[in-house]
Motif scaffolding. Structure first.
Motif, PDB file in Angstrom:
ATOM      1  N   ALA A  96       0.837  -1.239  -0.125  1.00  9.59           N
ATOM      2  CA  ALA A  96      -0.087  -0.052   0.074  1.00  9.59           C
ATOM      3  C   ALA A  96       0.841   1.337   0.150  1.00  9.59           C
ATOM      4  O   ALA A  96       1.880   1.561   0.492  1.00  9.59           O
ATOM      5  CB  ALA A  96      -1.069  -0.047   1.095  1.00  9.59           C
ATOM      6  N   THR A 112       0.578   3.974   1.777  1.00  9.78           N
ATOM      7  CA  THR A 112       0.975   4.501   3.104  1.00  9.78           C
ATOM      8  C   THR A 112       2.372   3.560   3.478  1.00  9.78           C
ATOM      9  O   THR A 112       3.116   4.234   4.105  1.00  9.78           O
ATOM     10  CB  THR A 112      -0.269   4.171   4.184  1.00  9.78           C
ATOM     11  N   GLU A 159      -0.988   9.795   6.054  1.00  6.78           N
ATOM     12  CA  GLU A 159      -1.306   8.796   6.925  1.00  6.78           C
ATOM     13  C   GLU A 159      -0.188   8.130   7.538  1.00  6.78           C
ATOM     14  O   GLU A 159      -0.106   7.679   8.519  1.00  6.78           O
ATOM     15  CB  GLU A 159      -1.943   7.875   5.710  1.00  6.78           C
ATOM     16  N   GLN A 177      -6.773  -0.344  10.366  1.00  3.21           N
ATOM     17  CA  GLN A 177      -8.111  -0.904   9.749  1.00  3.21           C
ATOM     18  C   GLN A 177      -8.467   0.140   8.399  1.00  3.21           C
ATOM     19  O   GLN A 177      -8.640   1.347   8.495  1.00  3.21           O
ATOM     20  CB  GLN A 177      -9.420  -1.003  10.649  1.00  3.21           C
ATOM     21  N   GLU A 178      -8.251  -0.544   7.198  1.00  5.37           N
ATOM     22  CA  GLU A 178      -8.264   0.266   6.028  1.00  5.37           C
ATOM     23  C   GLU A 178      -9.290   1.303   5.765  1.00  5.37           C
ATOM     24  O   GLU A 178      -9.329   2.312   5.389  1.00  5.37           O
ATOM     25  CB  GLU A 178      -8.306  -0.578   4.672  1.00  5.37           C
ATOM     26  N   ASP A 179     -10.696   0.764   6.210  1.00  2.27           N
ATOM     27  CA  ASP A 179     -11.804   1.626   5.759  1.00  2.27           C
ATOM     28  C   ASP A 179     -12.464   2.275   7.382  1.00  2.27           C
ATOM     29  O   ASP A 179     -13.577   2.446   7.342  1.00  2.27           O
ATOM     30  CB  ASP A 179     -12.804   0.758   5.146  1.00  2.27           C
TER      31      ASP A 179
END
Length: 225
Positions: free
Chosen positions: A2, A4, A45, A178-180
């Protein structure tokens, strides 16, 4: 990997190879993003994650600095992570939240003043995905506090505030891992606030139960117990 994670690795490399030393101020966000070859969103992030891990120190109005990186500072963070993954007592706290908060939401839907209900809904719009982790957690705590206060039961409010304060770090850890997490939290908070504002006690209680149980289940999946 990812974006980030890429940003985190690049900043970490700058620290490890000496380009950034303890106490150094990081370049401006735009300059650092260009230097690392990444966009500004994943860079923000990454800074939030490294700030939570006590590697970076974000100072409002001044910039972002590398911390002292002393062993006791870093061990404090590692201690929390180890405790979080090995200590199931956090689940006990969320079990209490699961019992108390739907009750508070049900009572708030019947008793909260219309103006307070409108302000509760507005609170869900007070942060965005780019807000610092600390602001997101503070907004989360304030949202649940206002519901508890709106239940017009000082004992219930005190109990909920007490339990919520002890889950502060778990909330922060979920926010960055947690991504979302942000989108899900805001969606559920808004639904609860709307149910309270529309005087739907049963719906408010059900939504509150689903919200707390969802976080509890995420913690359970991430515990090494």
């Amino acid at each position: 990997m990812a974006l980030t994670d890429v940003a985190i690795e690049k900043i970490k490399t700058m620290i490890l190879d000496g380009r950034l030393k303890p106490g150094d101020k990081l370049p401006r966000e735009a300059d650092l993003a260009e230097q690392l070859g990444i966009s500004r969103s994943p860079l923000r992030e990454a800074v939030s994650v490294l700030s939570m891990l006590r590697i970076l120190d974000v100072r409002r109005g001044d910039g972002t600095y590398v911390t002292s990186l002393t062993p006791d500072l870093l061990l404090e963070t590692m201690s929390f992570i180890i405790d979080f993954h090995q200590d199931s007592s956090i689940l006990d706290l969320f079990e209490v939240r699961r019992a108390l908060e739907p009750m508070a939401a049900e009572k708030a839907a019947r008793l909260m003043a219309g103006e307070d209900a409108a302000q509760l809904l507005a609170l869900t719009e007070a942060v965005d995905p780019d807000s610092p982790i600390g602001d997101l957690v503070a907004n989360d705590l304030e949202f649940h506090h206002r519901i508890a206060a709106g239940a017009s039961n000082p004992v219930l409010c005190s109990l909920i505030d007490s339990v919520a304060g002890r889950t502060h770090q778990a909330r922060a850890w979920r926010a960055v891992t947690q991504e979302d997490a942000f989108e899900q939290t805001q969606r559920e908070h808004r639904a609860i606030a709307l149910a309270i504002g529309e005087r739907q006690p049963t719906l408010a209680a059900a939504l509150s139960l689903t919200h707390v149980a969802g976080i509890e289940n995420w913690i359970r999946r991430n515990l090494a117990v």
